[in-house]
Design an enzyme around this catalytic site. Structure first.
Site, mmCIF file in Angstrom:
data_model
loop_
_atom_site.group_PDB
_atom_site.id
_atom_site.type_symbol
_atom_site.label_atom_id
_atom_site.label_comp_id
_atom_site.label_asym_id
_atom_site.label_seq_id
_atom_site.Cartn_x
_atom_site.Cartn_y
_atom_site.Cartn_z
ATOM 1 N N CYS A 139 -0.186 3.088 0.502
ATOM 2 C CA CYS A 139 0.100 2.120 1.749
ATOM 3 C C CYS A 139 0.428 2.810 2.952
ATOM 4 O O CYS A 139 1.811 3.517 2.872
ATOM 5 C CB CYS A 139 0.613 0.846 1.460
ATOM 6 S SG CYS A 139 0.885 0.025 2.736
ATOM 7 N N THR A 185 -6.779 2.894 3.435
ATOM 8 C CA THR A 185 -7.029 2.988 4.894
ATOM 9 C C THR A 185 -6.520 4.305 5.408
ATOM 10 O O THR A 185 -5.764 5.101 4.973
ATOM 11 C CB THR A 185 -6.334 1.825 5.620
ATOM 12 O OG1 THR A 185 -4.794 1.851 5.115
ATOM 13 C CG2 THR A 185 -6.735 0.315 5.339
ATOM 14 N N GLY A 189 -12.759 -0.766 7.802
ATOM 15 C CA GLY A 189 -13.909 -1.297 8.443
ATOM 16 C C GLY A 189 -15.035 -0.302 8.582
ATOM 17 O O GLY A 189 -15.132 1.080 7.880
#
Lengths: 253, 305
Positions: B129, B192, B218
């Site tokens: 993270c 991410t 995304g």
């Protein structure tokens, strides 16, 4: 909550950068004042949450301001075009017996909807609204607004609508205030309401990811009976008790 | 009826379509939109030992081809998860993995132990993270620390152990190998990508700036994700779960072609809350219409095997 495909009946300019969109959803859709929908914008990563202006029975009306690419896209849509939205999301206002409804800018939408619903039920309410300038007033809705102010005095009273709250409280002695607008206006009105010991419900805005409470992207800090905690604007809100919201942390919204 | 199941060691799934941690809540958040029992497995929001409030200020911003998030692991904590969220998953027959995040090796081990005792069959270690000050990412960027962490967790957890890898490293292969050597059953990639989103506007003679630094996800990260999966596939003999920018069945195929055995859908859930269930149906139809009886057959064709 579900996904809807809605046909645009009309999408017309209502003021400077302001539009009213009328959507037809087969079989209609159940909604309450203060609730919102999230519209899919092609190729965009996030849906655009928009407050509901009214329920026509066979669909919904929206009042929106062009602020970025998403709303720009919406403003170019024509009658007969389709949009995809998810909803209906969020909680609703809990009006009292005598209500002062306050809209600032495009924040007029949910309180206008509330006024119409209260009229149907015969509940007393007064709707006041503030705008930056005359051009930003949605003409179609003007006749339903009891007091209008503009920052530059180009229409109605001169000044922020927050400045007229106290006068309206004295004149109308409301037991409840419902407001939607910029954070600073809601903060000032909440403080005024607290001074007169009036229940004040604020409709918060925040950058949203999922609209359904899963991603925790839109949380604000609230004081929940002494416990300070996060609340997802999309799921627990968008309407909160003005006394419980920490407006300081919400300026980003 | 084609067989969509994934049968790779301890990685046992009814189909290869999972949903990514942090985008899908804890259990029923998406149930109005899709049949959750149809999904291969939902991966819960990252769970920590103690409840966490997460980060202050604006947490998300949209970028050209995706978004940046800086949630900071807000979650209810393991005790409340086990008490309130887990029974719902079990009662509804939803397949799931629990994503756990710790600030130390001991914390990960304790979390894994609690999962083991609660009968949880699959966990995903969040070692990547980018949005917290201590722990998490630091375990995911050093192969020696990661190996020690996975080894410790392996000792206390008998179910399927997945390690979620970060792309924010020089050599993702070394990290993947460390997981494998320590006994992981699978790796998932990618988490991410570190990044910053800025939105500027010029009003009344003044610039207004919105800025969020955090994890980029995304559509835009798909090439980075496919590249990571390909590199991992070259060195690993444990299954790889691919993710990053999946919006369609064709995207899933690209990950299969790169060596993924299963995939996770993340950011796409926000715009298309029914997407996971829909892709499962599309995969089923595609295999049915084109004569692929098993997933391995389909993957073989995609990898020119």
């Amino acid at each position: 909550m579900k996904e809807f495909k809605a046909k645009i009946k009309y999408n017309k300019k209502a003021g400077k950068d302001l539009y009213i969109m009328d959507l037809e959803t087969p079989g209609g859709v159940f909604s309450k004042p203060g609730q919102f929908i999230s519209i899919l914008i092609p190729d965009k990563t996030l849906r655009r949450p928009l407050s509901i202006l009214g329920n026509t029975g066979d669909g919904l009306q929206l009042l929106y301001k062009v602020r970025g690419e998403g709303t720009k896209y919406l403003s170019n849509l024509k009658s007969g075009d389709f949009i995809n939205f998810t909803g209906i999301f969020g909680n609703t206002f809990a009006p009292g017996e005598k209500n002062l409804l306050i809209g600032a800018g495009v924040g007029l939408a949910p309180v206008y909807y509330l006024k119409k619903e209260l009229e149907k039920k015969g509940v007393t309410s007064k709707l006041i609204a503030g705008f930056k300038t005359k051009d930003e007033i949605p003409e179609d809705l003007i006749t339903d607004i009891d007091l209008i102010s503009t920052d530059d005095g180009s229409f109605g009273e001169k000044g922020s609508i927050a400045e007229f709250t106290e006068r309206c409280i004295k004149e109308n002695t409301p037991d409840t205030i419902c407001i939607c607008g910029p954070v600073i206006v809601m903060k000032l009105v909440s403080e005024t309401a607290a001074k007169y010991n009036i229940n004040c419900q604020v409709s918060m805005e925040s950058m949203m990811g999922c609209s359904i409470g899963a991603c925790r992207g839109c949380v604000i800090k609230i004081n929940d009976n002494g416990i300070i905690r996060n609340a997802a604007v999309c799921k627990e809100g968008t309407i909160f008790d003005g006394n419980k919201v920490f407006f300081g942390g919400c300026e980003h919204a | 009826m084609p067989d969509l199941s994934v049968d790779k060691g301890k990685l046992q799934l009814k189909n290869p379509i999972m949903t990514a941690s942090g985008t899908y809540g804890y259990n029923l958040e998406y149930e109005d939109f899709t049949d959750l029992t149809k999904i291969g497995a939902i991966v819960t929001k990252a769970i920590t030992l103690e409840p966490r409030d997460g980060n202050r200020g604006q947490r998300i911003i949209e970028t050209e081809c995706g978004m940046i998030n800086s949630i900071g692991l807000e979650n209810v904590g393991i005790e409340r998860f086990l008490r309130e969220k887990l029974p719902v998953l079990n009662n509804r027959g939803i397949s799931f993995a629990v994503n756990i995040a710790g600030a130390s090796i001991d914390e990960y081990a304790l979390l894994a132990k609690k999962c083991e005792s609660a009968g949880i069959k699959m966990i995903e270690l969040n070692v990547s993270c980018p949005n917290v000050q201590h722990g998490c990412l630091e375990f995911g960027v050093d192969e020696n620390i990661l190996e020690a962490l996975v080894k410790t967790v392996r000792e206390v957890f008998t179910g399927c152990l997945i390690i979620k890898l970060t792309p924010n490293v020089t050599s993702i292969e070394k990290l993947g190998l460390a997981c494998r050597n320590a006994g992981a059953d699978a790796v998932s990639a990618i988490n991410t990508i570190k990044g910053t989103g800025i939105k500027l506007s010029f009003e009344n003679g003044k610039f207004k700036k919105e800025q969020v630094t955090g994890g980029y996800s995304g559509r835009g990260i798909k090439p980075a994700a496919l590249g990571a999966v390909l590199r991992l596939k070259k060195v690993l003999d444990i299954p790889i779960i691919g993710m990053g920018g999946i919006y369609s069945l064709n995207d899933v195929f690209e990950f299969f072609a790169s060596g993924a055995e299963a995939v996770q859908i993340g950011t796409a859930n926000f715009t298309h809350p029914d997407i996971a269930g829909k892709i499962v149906s599309e995969l089923d139809s595609f295999m049915n219409n084109n004569g692929f009886k098993t997933l391995d057959e389909l993957k073989g064709a995609l990898r020119n095997e």
